[in-house]
Each structure stands twice: as structure tokens, then as C-alpha cells.
Design a protein around this motif. Structure first.
Motif, PDB file in Angstrom:
ATOM      1  N   GLY A 100       0.858  -0.928  -0.011  1.00 45.05           N
ATOM      2  CA  GLY A 100       0.013   0.043   0.012  1.00 45.05           C
ATOM      3  C   GLY A 100       0.830   1.031  -0.090  1.00 45.05           C
ATOM      4  N   SER A 101       0.189   2.580   0.158  1.00 42.88           N
ATOM      5  CA  SER A 101       0.944   3.743   0.047  1.00 42.88           C
ATOM      6  C   SER A 101       0.274   4.806   1.262  1.00 42.88           C
ATOM      7  CB  SER A 101       0.457   4.329  -1.301  1.00 42.88           C
ATOM      8  OG  SER A 101       0.924   3.635  -2.137  1.00 42.88           O
ATOM      9  N   LEU A 102       1.151   5.442   1.547  1.00 41.52           N
ATOM     10  CA  LEU A 102       0.982   6.596   2.684  1.00 41.52           C
ATOM     11  C   LEU A 102       1.562   7.903   2.102  1.00 41.52           C
ATOM     12  CD1 LEU A 102       1.214   4.954   5.979  1.00 41.52           C
ATOM     13  CD2 LEU A 102      -0.928   5.683   5.151  1.00 41.52           C
ATOM     14  N   ARG A 103       0.925   8.860   2.575  1.00 39.33           N
ATOM     15  CA  ARG A 103       1.684  10.135   2.369  1.00 39.33           C
ATOM     16  C   ARG A 103       1.740  11.003   3.637  1.00 39.33           C
ATOM     17  NH1 ARG A 103      -0.523  15.668  -0.374  1.00 39.33           N
ATOM     18  NH2 ARG A 103       1.289  16.315  -1.617  1.00 39.33           N
ATOM     19  N   LEU A 104       3.153  11.197   3.877  1.00 37.24           N
ATOM     20  CA  LEU A 104       3.256  12.091   5.015  1.00 37.24           C
ATOM     21  C   LEU A 104       3.615  13.377   4.602  1.00 37.24           C
ATOM     22  CD1 LEU A 104       5.826   9.730   6.843  1.00 37.24           C
ATOM     23  CD2 LEU A 104       3.478   9.900   7.068  1.00 37.24           C
ATOM     24  N   SER A 105       3.159  14.424   5.749  1.00 32.34           N
ATOM     25  CA  SER A 105       3.083  15.949   5.559  1.00 32.34           C
ATOM     26  C   SER A 105       3.920  16.304   6.632  1.00 32.34           C
ATOM     27  CB  SER A 105       1.862  16.666   5.249  1.00 32.34           C
ATOM     28  OG  SER A 105       1.175  16.198   4.018  1.00 32.34           O
ATOM     29  N   VAL A 110      14.827   2.891   0.054  1.00 30.20           N
ATOM     30  CA  VAL A 110      13.544   3.738  -0.285  1.00 30.20           C
ATOM     31  C   VAL A 110      13.307   4.190  -1.936  1.00 30.20           C
ATOM     32  CG1 VAL A 110      13.049   4.067   2.169  1.00 30.20           C
ATOM     33  CG2 VAL A 110      14.103   6.056   0.320  1.00 30.20           C
ATOM     34  N   LYS A 111      14.588   3.972  -2.488  1.00 32.45           N
ATOM     35  CA  LYS A 111      14.852   4.751  -3.815  1.00 32.45           C
ATOM     36  C   LYS A 111      13.896   3.744  -4.710  1.00 32.45           C
ATOM     37  CE  LYS A 111      19.560   6.559  -3.681  1.00 32.45           C
ATOM     38  NZ  LYS A 111      20.937   6.318  -4.370  1.00 32.45           N
ATOM     39  N   GLY A 112      13.276   4.728  -5.653  1.00 33.71           N
ATOM     40  CA  GLY A 112      12.009   4.047  -6.394  1.00 33.71           C
ATOM     41  C   GLY A 112      10.672   3.769  -5.900  1.00 33.71           C
ATOM     42  N   ARG A 113      10.663   3.833  -4.451  1.00 35.69           N
ATOM     43  CA  ARG A 113       9.514   3.779  -3.738  1.00 35.69           C
ATOM     44  C   ARG A 113       8.935   4.916  -3.020  1.00 35.69           C
ATOM     45  NH1 ARG A 113       8.978   0.290   0.445  1.00 35.69           N
ATOM     46  NH2 ARG A 113      11.180   0.700   0.962  1.00 35.69           N
ATOM     47  N   LEU A 128       6.187  13.209   1.967  1.00 37.06           N
ATOM     48  CA  LEU A 128       6.822  12.087   1.735  1.00 37.06           C
ATOM     49  C   LEU A 128       5.802  11.158   1.160  1.00 37.06           C
ATOM     50  CD1 LEU A 128       9.657  10.736   1.701  1.00 37.06           C
ATOM     51  CD2 LEU A 128       8.930   9.721   3.750  1.00 37.06           C
ATOM     52  N   GLN A 129       5.808  10.775  -0.430  1.00 37.35           N
ATOM     53  CA  GLN A 129       4.867   9.816  -0.808  1.00 37.35           C
ATOM     54  C   GLN A 129       5.479   8.541  -0.487  1.00 37.35           C
ATOM     55  OE1 GLN A 129       1.621  10.266  -2.185  1.00 37.35           O
ATOM     56  NE2 GLN A 129       1.710   7.841  -2.366  1.00 37.35           N
ATOM     57  N   MET A 130       5.055   7.602  -0.095  1.00 36.41           N
ATOM     58  CA  MET A 130       5.487   6.213   0.464  1.00 36.41           C
ATOM     59  C   MET A 130       4.569   5.203  -0.560  1.00 36.41           C
ATOM     60  SD  MET A 130       6.679   6.487   4.276  1.00 36.41           S
ATOM     61  CE  MET A 130       4.935   6.810   4.826  1.00 36.41           C
ATOM     62  N   ASN A 131       5.228   4.521  -1.457  1.00 37.18           N
ATOM     63  CA  ASN A 131       4.589   3.406  -2.191  1.00 37.18           C
ATOM     64  C   ASN A 131       5.164   2.231  -2.131  1.00 37.18           C
ATOM     65  OD1 ASN A 131       2.811   5.494  -3.360  1.00 37.18           O
ATOM     66  ND2 ASN A 131       4.427   5.827  -5.140  1.00 37.18           N
ATOM     67  N   SER A 132       4.458   0.970  -2.573  1.00 39.43           N
ATOM     68  CA  SER A 132       5.052  -0.413  -2.345  1.00 39.43           C
ATOM     69  C   SER A 132       5.540  -0.668  -0.951  1.00 39.43           C
ATOM     70  CB  SER A 132       6.202  -0.390  -3.460  1.00 39.43           C
ATOM     71  OG  SER A 132       5.547  -0.057  -4.731  1.00 39.43           O
ATOM     72  N   LEU A 133       4.893   0.040   0.220  1.00 34.57           N
ATOM     73  CA  LEU A 133       5.357  -0.338   1.445  1.00 34.57           C
ATOM     74  C   LEU A 133       5.533  -1.859   1.777  1.00 34.57           C
ATOM     75  CD1 LEU A 133       3.353   2.622   3.080  1.00 34.57           C
ATOM     76  CD2 LEU A 133       5.931   2.411   3.142  1.00 34.57           C
ATOM     77  N   ASN A 134       6.297  -2.033   2.719  1.00 33.72           N
ATOM     78  CA  ASN A 134       6.470  -3.562   3.046  1.00 33.72           C
ATOM     79  C   ASN A 134       6.771  -3.388   4.702  1.00 33.72           C
ATOM     80  OD1 ASN A 134       9.501  -3.129   3.588  1.00 33.72           O
ATOM     81  ND2 ASN A 134       9.429  -2.742   1.454  1.00 33.72           N
ATOM     82  N   PRO A 135       6.489  -4.312   5.417  1.00 34.60           N
ATOM     83  CA  PRO A 135       6.871  -4.486   6.975  1.00 34.60           C
ATOM     84  C   PRO A 135       8.137  -3.586   7.269  1.00 34.60           C
ATOM     85  CG  PRO A 135       5.893  -6.408   6.390  1.00 34.60           C
ATOM     86  CD  PRO A 135       6.290  -5.765   4.835  1.00 34.60           C
ATOM     87  N   VAL A 138       4.364   4.890  11.497  1.00 31.67           N
ATOM     88  CA  VAL A 138       3.846   4.088  10.231  1.00 31.67           C
ATOM     89  C   VAL A 138       3.978   2.754  10.469  1.00 31.67           C
ATOM     90  CG1 VAL A 138       4.450   3.757   7.581  1.00 31.67           C
ATOM     91  CG2 VAL A 138       4.478   6.238   8.821  1.00 31.67           C
ATOM     92  N   THR A 139       2.767   1.969  10.294  1.00 37.09           N
ATOM     93  CA  THR A 139       3.005   0.430  10.274  1.00 37.09           C
ATOM     94  C   THR A 139       2.412  -0.331   9.265  1.00 37.09           C
ATOM     95  OG1 THR A 139       2.351   0.628  12.765  1.00 37.09           O
ATOM     96  CG2 THR A 139       2.057  -1.422  11.915  1.00 37.09           C
ATOM     97  N   VAL A 140       3.316  -1.134   8.833  1.00 38.59           N
ATOM     98  CA  VAL A 140       2.952  -1.808   7.576  1.00 38.59           C
ATOM     99  C   VAL A 140       2.646  -3.406   7.949  1.00 38.59           C
ATOM    100  CG1 VAL A 140       3.556  -2.409   5.357  1.00 38.59           C
ATOM    101  CG2 VAL A 140       4.314  -0.192   6.228  1.00 38.59           C
ATOM    102  N   SER A 141       1.554  -3.829   7.750  1.00 39.37           N
ATOM    103  CA  SER A 141       1.074  -5.159   8.124  1.00 39.37           C
ATOM    104  C   SER A 141       1.338  -6.078   6.846  1.00 39.37           C
ATOM    105  CB  SER A 141      -0.325  -5.239   8.475  1.00 39.37           C
ATOM    106  OG  SER A 141      -1.094  -5.132   7.397  1.00 39.37           O
ATOM    107  N   SER A 142       1.591  -7.297   7.237  1.00 41.39           N
ATOM    108  CA  SER A 142       2.065  -8.206   6.003  1.00 41.39           C
ATOM    109  C   SER A 142       1.003  -9.006   5.577  1.00 41.39           C
ATOM    110  CB  SER A 142       3.007  -9.311   6.568  1.00 41.39           C
ATOM    111  OG  SER A 142       2.704  -9.872   7.728  1.00 41.39           O
TER     112      SER A 142
END
Length: 115
Positions: A16-21, A60-63, A77-84, A111-115
């Protein structure tokens, strides 16, 4: 005293994705994001100068993509392809040059990324 106010953290599934400000109370030369996972040292995620120069952690490069609106003293900070492994407290940071270098930090956002 300069204040940095962060928003946008939360819980997301892997992929998934999240955006931080983060908005600063004054202009800062460099603004960026660091993160700290449990039991680990705080590490650089990405930074950006007012001129648009960026620096990313290899992990994080590319993601992730950092951007900023200088008129609003805000960095994103736009965060895509998040992983745990991206699970951490994310801290906004920035500095400006006066008589010396003045560094400032936000309170952090989880920021919590669930598997």
C-alpha cells in the motif's frame, strides 16, 4: 523556537501507500524525513533542499518520493510499495543557517505496515 508538525502516518497493508506531510513554522534550507524502528538507530529516509536537491536512502529509492512546497514551508513524503520493514516512527527534520546550523525535529508519526 521552530516547530515542525507532522501528519499522515497510520496503518497500511504491505504493498500500500501513505503520504506524510510536515509543516514548519519558518523556512528551512533542508527538510526531510528520518525513521526509527524498534531496537534500531534513527536513519535517513529522504531530504530535500529549497533548491530541489534530494537525497534518498538506498532502501527507499524508487518507492518513496520527497517533495516540498517552499511557499508553505511544507515537505511531503509519498511512500509507495510499502513493506513491513518500513514500519517505524517517521520524524520530520529541518535546518537553517544563521550564526550556525540550527536543527529542528518533529514529534514523529507512526507508520505501521502489516504483512
Amino acid at each position: 523556537q521552530v516547530q515542525l508538525v507532522e501528519s499522515g502516518g497510520g496503518l497500511v497493508q504491505a504493498g500500500g501507500s501513505l503520504r506524510l506531510s510536515c509543516t514548519a513554522s519558518r523556512s528551512l534550507f533542508t527538510m526531510g524525513w528520518y525513521r526509527q524502528a524498534p531496537g534500531k538507530q534513527r536513519e535517513l529516509v529522504a531530504t530535500m533542499t529549497t533548491g530541489g536537491n534530494t537525497n534518498y536512502a538506498d532502501s527507499v529509492k524508487g518507492r518513496f518520493t520527497i517533495s516540498r512546497d517552499n511557499a508553505k514551508n511544507t515537505v511531503y513524503l509519498q511512500m509507495n510499495s510499502l513493506n513491513p520493514e518500513d514500519t517505524a516512527v517517521y520524524y520530520c527534520s529541518g535546518y537553517f543557517w544563521g550564526s550556525g546550523r540550527y536543527d529542528y525535529w518533529g514529534q514523529g508519526t507512526q507508520v505501521t505496515v502489516s504483512s
